[in-house]
Design a protein around this motif. Structure first.
Motif, short mmCIF file in Angstrom:
data_model
loop_
_atom_site.label_atom_id
_atom_site.label_comp_id
_atom_site.label_asym_id
_atom_site.label_seq_id
_atom_site.Cartn_x
_atom_site.Cartn_y
_atom_site.Cartn_z
N HIS A 1 0.83 -1.21 0.00
CA HIS A 1 0.00 0.00 0.00
C HIS A 1 0.86 1.26 0.00
O HIS A 1 0.58 2.22 -0.73
N LEU A 2 1.90 1.26 0.82
CA LEU A 2 2.80 2.42 0.86
C LEU A 2 3.51 2.59 -0.49
O LEU A 2 3.66 3.72 -0.98
N ALA B 1 0.96 3.96 -3.10
CA ALA B 1 0.63 5.38 -2.85
C ALA B 1 1.78 6.30 -3.26
O ALA B 1 1.56 7.32 -3.92
N GLU C 1 -3.47 4.81 -8.31
CA GLU C 1 -4.77 5.29 -7.84
C GLU C 1 -5.79 4.16 -7.77
O GLU C 1 -5.61 3.10 -8.37
N LYS C 2 -6.84 4.42 -7.02
CA LYS C 2 -7.96 3.49 -6.96
C LYS C 2 -8.47 3.23 -8.38
O LYS C 2 -8.58 4.15 -9.19
N TYR D 1 -6.16 -2.38 -1.60
CA TYR D 1 -5.82 -1.00 -1.98
C TYR D 1 -6.92 -0.40 -2.85
O TYR D 1 -6.95 0.81 -3.08
#
Length: 547
Positions: A42-43, A46, A51-52, A76
């Motif tokens: 996740h880090l 990001a 992006e989503k 995520y």
């Protein structure tokens, strides 16, 4: 319906130090270690600007890290694009490009065979073996990978704990997975599945095949196929079970060795695997003259059947409560013997477009030759004036059903009826109790010259029961039925047959099969195949290659 990520979050927090994802004779990760890797991903995502709803492809052999990668993408809220590791490199590149994936998680040996120029949207490649970055064209991604451990330590100076785990559970209607079909009858299409499609199947698993923390599962099916992904990975993991990955297509010896050591509570497989075990370990015993005679004697045969059942269940680890088969029909003769042995088996029905489950019945209420009853979160109908007696296309609607095919509006439109039911392409009937009986694929059905509907799968089941036949495909050649047959030449040689005996064996197969077939579906010729038929990941034959 409970979101599967909510169930997963609860399980991770409650069983932090319990083994979760394990490679057979390899790496093992606890639920806590799995969650830590997910957070690191996740880090990374990001910091790299992912992006989503961005697409991330995963093309690697089965492993614990494959599953960590999938969970990282899914939690995520990017879109996971599983691609079969067995696909040709050109196909992999084409699907990565078609899905518009910006990242690819793959094995190093697969990456070496791919053409980066064929995937222009790709920003980088992450190794599924050690989560390194063997290829990168994006500065932000490279910087994020280089500083990942530093970012993680800065965010969690006191260490990562269960209290830090939080997964989204308010996105049921959003796109979670694009899963490319395995191509039994055509080229792959990108099936769009929502989080609620996954959650519904996983919830069904826990409703009808509950598992408890500490139990185990052996995974043998491809993770890039929905049957394996949902029922050998997501469903048991959400229940706290430890999942063990074989990492490659199992031979009976490899599979039974792992079963004996892991002792799974459930076996999820395809009929071909169980048929191989039956033909290799059980059928030779039944054919022994003394056993063959005793099998025909009431009461004595029960003693033999009980002994065989005990041997099979012990070989599967001794803890198996049920054997669930899907992906293809079970050979009728093998099914008959399994019932006589009182094996706790059932045959389900599903397809990628339903993530995957459509039909299921517990083994103790399973009706022979059926594939279960419609699952309780979907509806099934037969496109026929008399659904119980007249064959028609099986159609379905419900929460399990896909949203459509990615970037393929024509195929999406063709897949649904005007009133919104998914066309499965399968032909069958449903009895008064709701049991589904499949007769064949609509694309496979052969119309004889006198108007009879011939379902090649039914003819193949009889051909496959003949000595030395491993598998077959029946096709229509100028209004004549031809059986393409692959023989077990090793067994023929072991029985003292010369290599040129294949032709006479083929003639015998045709003659014996035709004794059991009605006149309109008798075989006019047998063609001997030199190699096994090409298969999909669920071990269905790619029939369209042999028309």
């Amino acid at each position: 319906m409970r979101h599967y990520l909510s169930r997963l979050e609860e399980t991770v927090k409650s069983h932090w130090d319990t083994p979760a994802l394990c490679n057979w004779k390899g790496e093992q990760f606890t639920f806590g270690q799995t969650a830590e890797y997910i957070e690191k991903f996740h880090l990374l995502f990001a910091a790299a600007g992912v992006e989503k709803m961005d697409k991330i492809a995963i093309c690697a052999k089965n492993s614990a890290r494959w599953c960590i990668s999938f969970l990282a993408v899914n939690t995520y809220e990017a879109v996971a694009v599983p691609i079969l590791a067995d696909f040709h490199p050109e196909s992999v590149s084409a699907l990565v490009d078609h899905s518009e994936s910006i990242l690819l998680i793959t094995d190093n040996d697969i990456w070496k065979k791919l053409d980066a120029s064929a995937m222009p949207a790709l920003k980088g490649v992450i190794s599924a073996g050690d989560f390194s970055l063997p290829h990168c064209t994006d500065r932000k991604l490279k910087k994020a990978m280089e500083s990942l451990n530093e970012m993680f330590q800065k965010k969690f100076p006191g260490g990562f704990s269960p209290a830090d785990v939080s997964y989204p559970a308010d996105n049921g209607g959003e796109l979670a997975v694009i899963n490319y079909t395995s191509g039994t009858t055509s080229a792959p299409k990108g099936v769009m599945l929502r989080y609620e499609c996954l959650s519904s199947n996983i919830e069904f698993g826990h409703d009808f095949m509950p598992c408890t923390p500490g139990e185990t599962m052996v995974s043998m099916l491809p993770m890039a196929h929905m049957y394996g992904m949902v029922f050998e990975f997501l469903y048991p993991l959400c229940g706290g079970a430890s999942v063990w990955f074989l990492g490659k297509t199992p031979t009976p010896t490899l599979l039974l060795g792992a079963m004996a050591a892991v002792k799974p509570y459930l076996v999820i497989t395809v009929p071909l695997v169980m048929e191989k075990i039956f033909k290799g370990a059980v059928l030779p015993v039944l054919k022994k003259p003394a056993v063959s005679a005793l099998v025909r004697i009431p009461l004595l045969n029960k003693v033999i059947f009980n002994a065989i059942r005990k041997k099979l269940m012990t070989a599967l680890g001794g803890n198996v409560r049920a054997i669930v088969m899907g992906g293809a029909a079970l050979n009728p003769e093998v099914e008959m013997w399994f019932r006589r042995f009182r094996l706790p088996f059932t045959v389900g029905y599903g397809m990628t477009e339903c993530a995957p489950l459509l039909g299921y019945a517990p083994w103790d209420s399973f009706v022979p030759k059926s594939c279960g009853r419609c699952v309780d979160r979907c509806e099934v109908r037969i496109d026929s004036d008399d659904p119980e007696h007249v064959v028609g296309e099986i159609q379905v609607r419900g929460v399990n059903v896909m949203s459509g095919y990615y970037r393929n509006p024509e195929a999406t439109e063709a897949a649904f009826t005007p009133d919104g039911w998914l066309r499965t392409g399968d032909l069958g009937v449903v009895d008064a109790a709701g049991n589904i009986f499949i007769r064949g694929r609509s694309k496979n059905m052969i119309l004889s010259s006198n108007g009879q509907n011939i379902y090649p799968e039914e003819v193949e089941a009889i051909v496959n029961n003949q000595p030395y036949v491993v598998e077959s495909v029946v096709v229509d050649r100028n209004s004549r039925l031809v059986a393409l047959v692959y023989f077990d030449r090793d067994k023929m040689a072991a029985d003292g047959m010369a290599p040129d005996a294949v032709s006479s064996v083929a003639e015998t197969v045709m003659a014996e099969a035709n004794r059991s077939l009605p006149a309109y579906s008798r075989i006019s010729k047998v063609e001997v195949m030199d190699t096994p038929f090409e298969k999909t990941p669920k071990m269905s034959i790619r029939r369209f290659l042999y028309k």
